[in-house]
Scaffold this motif. Structure first.
Motif, PDB file in Angstrom:
ATOM      1  N   UNK A   1       0.771  -1.233   0.000  1.00 20.59           N
ATOM      2  CA  UNK A   1       0.000   0.000   0.000  1.00 20.59           C
ATOM      3  C   UNK A   1       0.800   1.279   0.000  1.00 20.59           C
ATOM      4  N   UNK A   2       2.101   1.206  -0.361  1.00 18.16           N
ATOM      5  CA  UNK A   2       2.835   2.466  -0.431  1.00 18.16           C
ATOM      6  C   UNK A   2       3.115   2.905  -1.865  1.00 18.16           C
ATOM      7  N   UNK A   3       2.747   2.107  -2.834  1.00 22.60           N
ATOM      8  CA  UNK A   3       2.918   2.503  -4.229  1.00 22.60           C
ATOM      9  C   UNK A   3       1.980   1.670  -5.098  1.00 22.60           C
ATOM     10  N   UNK A   4       1.131   2.357  -5.874  1.00 21.19           N
ATOM     11  CA  UNK A   4       0.129   1.619  -6.652  1.00 21.19           C
ATOM     12  C   UNK A   4       0.396   1.648  -8.153  1.00 21.19           C
ATOM     13  N   UNK A   5       1.624   2.002  -8.497  1.00 20.18           N
ATOM     14  CA  UNK A   5       1.928   2.169  -9.916  1.00 20.18           C
ATOM     15  C   UNK A   5       1.675   0.879 -10.712  1.00 20.18           C
ATOM     16  N   UNK A   6       1.916  -0.275 -10.094  1.00 19.21           N
ATOM     17  CA  UNK A   6       1.700  -1.552 -10.784  1.00 19.21           C
ATOM     18  C   UNK A   6       0.241  -1.697 -11.219  1.00 19.21           C
ATOM     19  N   UNK A   7      -0.663  -1.470 -10.278  1.00 12.10           N
ATOM     20  CA  UNK A   7      -2.087  -1.611 -10.581  1.00 12.10           C
ATOM     21  C   UNK A   7      -2.506  -0.636 -11.667  1.00 12.10           C
ATOM     22  N   UNK A   8      -2.042   0.610 -11.549  1.00 13.16           N
ATOM     23  CA  UNK A   8      -2.452   1.638 -12.507  1.00 13.16           C
ATOM     24  C   UNK A   8      -1.967   1.304 -13.917  1.00 13.16           C
ATOM     25  N   UNK A   9      -0.685   0.979 -14.047  1.00 13.28           N
ATOM     26  CA  UNK A   9      -0.129   0.682 -15.366  1.00 13.28           C
ATOM     27  C   UNK A   9      -0.758  -0.588 -15.934  1.00 13.28           C
ATOM     28  N   UNK A  10      -0.843  -1.600 -15.084  1.00 10.79           N
ATOM     29  CA  UNK A  10      -1.319  -2.911 -15.494  1.00 10.79           C
ATOM     30  C   UNK A  10      -2.752  -2.845 -16.040  1.00 10.79           C
ATOM     31  N   UNK A  11      -3.648  -2.247 -15.275  1.00 10.87           N
ATOM     32  CA  UNK A  11      -5.042  -2.221 -15.712  1.00 10.87           C
ATOM     33  C   UNK A  11      -5.261  -1.252 -16.861  1.00 10.87           C
ATOM     34  N   UNK A  12      -4.552  -0.110 -16.852  1.00  2.00           N
ATOM     35  CA  UNK A  12      -4.691   0.805 -17.989  1.00  2.00           C
ATOM     36  C   UNK A  12      -4.251   0.106 -19.270  1.00  2.00           C
TER      37      UNK A  12
ATOM     38  N   UNK B   1     -16.827  -3.264 -21.730  1.00  2.00           N
ATOM     39  CA  UNK B   1     -17.378  -2.135 -20.974  1.00  2.00           C
ATOM     40  C   UNK B   1     -17.345  -2.408 -19.463  1.00  2.00           C
ATOM     41  N   UNK B   2     -17.732  -3.622 -19.082  1.00  2.00           N
ATOM     42  CA  UNK B   2     -17.697  -3.996 -17.657  1.00  2.00           C
ATOM     43  C   UNK B   2     -16.255  -3.924 -17.143  1.00  2.00           C
ATOM     44  N   UNK B   3     -15.330  -4.413 -17.968  1.00  2.00           N
ATOM     45  CA  UNK B   3     -13.907  -4.396 -17.600  1.00  2.00           C
ATOM     46  C   UNK B   3     -13.432  -2.947 -17.379  1.00  2.00           C
ATOM     47  N   UNK B   4     -13.832  -2.040 -18.278  1.00  4.35           N
ATOM     48  CA  UNK B   4     -13.438  -0.639 -18.145  1.00  4.35           C
ATOM     49  C   UNK B   4     -14.017  -0.055 -16.845  1.00  4.35           C
ATOM     50  N   UNK B   5     -15.301  -0.350 -16.595  1.00  2.00           N
ATOM     51  CA  UNK B   5     -15.937   0.160 -15.377  1.00  2.00           C
ATOM     52  C   UNK B   5     -15.208  -0.363 -14.143  1.00  2.00           C
ATOM     53  N   UNK B   6     -14.840  -1.642 -14.183  1.00  2.00           N
ATOM     54  CA  UNK B   6     -14.105  -2.236 -13.071  1.00  2.00           C
ATOM     55  C   UNK B   6     -12.756  -1.530 -12.887  1.00  2.00           C
ATOM     56  N   UNK B   7     -12.076  -1.288 -14.009  1.00  2.00           N
ATOM     57  CA  UNK B   7     -10.789  -0.606 -13.956  1.00  2.00           C
ATOM     58  C   UNK B   7     -10.907   0.773 -13.328  1.00  2.00           C
ATOM     59  N   UNK B   8     -11.914   1.524 -13.765  1.00  2.00           N
ATOM     60  CA  UNK B   8     -12.100   2.878 -13.226  1.00  2.00           C
ATOM     61  C   UNK B   8     -12.379   2.817 -11.724  1.00  2.00           C
ATOM     62  N   UNK B   9     -13.166   1.820 -11.316  1.00  2.00           N
ATOM     63  CA  UNK B   9     -13.424   1.648  -9.884  1.00  2.00           C
ATOM     64  C   UNK B   9     -12.116   1.393  -9.124  1.00  2.00           C
ATOM     65  N   UNK B  10     -11.260   0.518  -9.684  1.00  2.00           N
ATOM     66  CA  UNK B  10      -9.980   0.211  -9.036  1.00  2.00           C
ATOM     67  C   UNK B  10      -9.108   1.465  -8.932  1.00  2.00           C
ATOM     68  N   UNK B  11      -9.052   2.250 -10.027  1.00  2.00           N
ATOM     69  CA  UNK B  11      -8.257   3.478 -10.007  1.00  2.00           C
ATOM     70  C   UNK B  11      -8.772   4.435  -8.934  1.00  2.00           C
TER      71      UNK B  11
END
Lengths: 204, 172
Positions: free
Chosen positions: A44-55, A177-187
């Protein structure tokens, strides 16, 4: 019509080299050549992996969907994994454990080794050892497990190659579309965590 | 003021660029990006060369031993060579090329190396069993919306969070 290059042609290997260069370049730019940044996602000190990965996954899924609609790209002519539920989960759990211990995954370790990280080189040595261990224990330990849990959907003409849309019974477009919505929720969620706990970006 | 070239890229921008790289891989070559597959190809080649008789008798190596093409001339091997080159180029331009064992100040280099090797071993085994690693099975699998890709990502990251507590001293 895609794919442009014949599978085993020299041109395709050339393309592989250039695509790899672009891949390595982006990984390094994003900060994926440092294990401390990568491991941050689990603490929980860096979320760059999640952001790059899902984008990246969303961009590619949407892009390929459009190329398919435009008629220049057919999913049947490209790599598509067959879903084996059991080994994918067991293998994934083993890899997740490897991730928190080693701080890399194979792709990022190559990129990190390129920038001079000796710990990444050690990780690569580990991968080689692991693959060798696997190959020499393949028949007694892994062969049966590896073929377990093949996912079959009735009426499919490509057994096992199941897409998310088929599984939950929606069209390809709706699934993306569901995947995109899920991604935005994660971000939104990770940005919220960052704000709530006042976490600053780390620069290693 | 800090040198701007040393800063990492905005993660969302990097993600979009990476998405385009994945699309290019599928569009030009019909392949997904990967990491672990290249290691497997190299090792298969080595074993077939070193122990041809053994590889003929083993289920795992049989296909590689009987193939006319050298298994080292695969798409993934060239792609991973590219990753190495791309990493060096980007690191050089950003001033980030430096020989070092990178670790949390709370652990020694030795501990870091030991756990890096162990992590690598687990990734080697797991990626063979799970038909690919984070980039091959996970990222590329999600790009084509395959159930396998989502399952793989959920398992890898789920397991990472599950075990993170036990290895927290390595990182925080």
């Amino acid at each position: 019509m895609a794919p442009i290059f014949e599978q085993a042609s020299e041109w395709n290997l050339m393309a592989a080299l250039f695509i790899g260069i672009a891949f390595g370049w982006v990984l390094e730019r994003a900060g994926f050549s440092t294990s401390r940044k990568l491991a941050g996602v689990f603490y929980g000190y860096d979320f760059v992996v999640i952001k790059v990965f899902f984008t990246a996954a969303i961009t590619a899924a949407l892009g390929l969907l459009f190329l398919n609609y435009f008629g220049v790209f057919d999913f049947e002519n490209v790599w598509m994994p067959t879903t084996y539920v059991t080994p994918t989960i067991v293998g994934g759990v083993i890899m997740g454990l490897g991730f928190v211990m080693g701080g890399f995954c194979p792709g990022t370790s190559v990129c990190a080794a390129a920038t001079g990280k000796l710990d990444a080189l050690a990780f690569i040595g580990g991968i080689v050892l692991g693959v060798v261990l696997y190959t020499f224990t393949y028949e007694p330990l892994w062969e049966t497990l590896r073929g377990k849990g093949k996912l079959l959907i009735e009426g499919s003409d490509t057994p096992g190659k199941v897409k998310i849309g088929e599984l939950i019974g929606v069209t390809e477009g709706v699934a993306v579309l569901i995947f995109i919505a899920f991604g935005i929720f994660v971000f939104w969620f990770v940005e919220k965590i960052k704000k709530t706990y006042n976490i600053k970006d780390v620069e290693y | 003021m800090e040198d701007k070239s040393k800063k990492y890229m905005n993660p969302y921008l990097a993600g979009v660029l990476l998405g385009f790289v994945i699309m290019a891989a599928f569009f030009f070559s019909g392949e997904g990006l990967g990491g672990s597959g290249a290691f497997k190809d190299v090792i298969k080649t080595a074993v077939v060369k070193v122990a041809p008789e053994y590889s003929q008798s083993s289920t795992y190596f049989k296909s590689a031993a009987e193939s006319e093409h050298s298994p080292i001339k695969t798409w993934l091997v060239f792609e991973v060579l590219g990753v190495l080159i791309g990493g060096v180029i980007s690191g050089a331009f950003a001033g980030r090329l430096k020989l070092q064992v990178e670790h949390s100040p709370k652990i020694t280099s030795r501990t870091r190396i030991i756990f890096a090797v162990l992590g690598g071993i687990l990734f080697g085994i797991g990626s063979q069993l799970g038909r690919g690693c984070t980039s091959g099975a996970g990222l590329s699998g999600m790009a084509v919306m395959s159930v396998s890709g989502f399952l793989s990502v959920a398992a890898i990251f789920g397991s990472g969070y599950l075990f993170a507590w036990f290895f927290r001293k390595l990182w925080i």
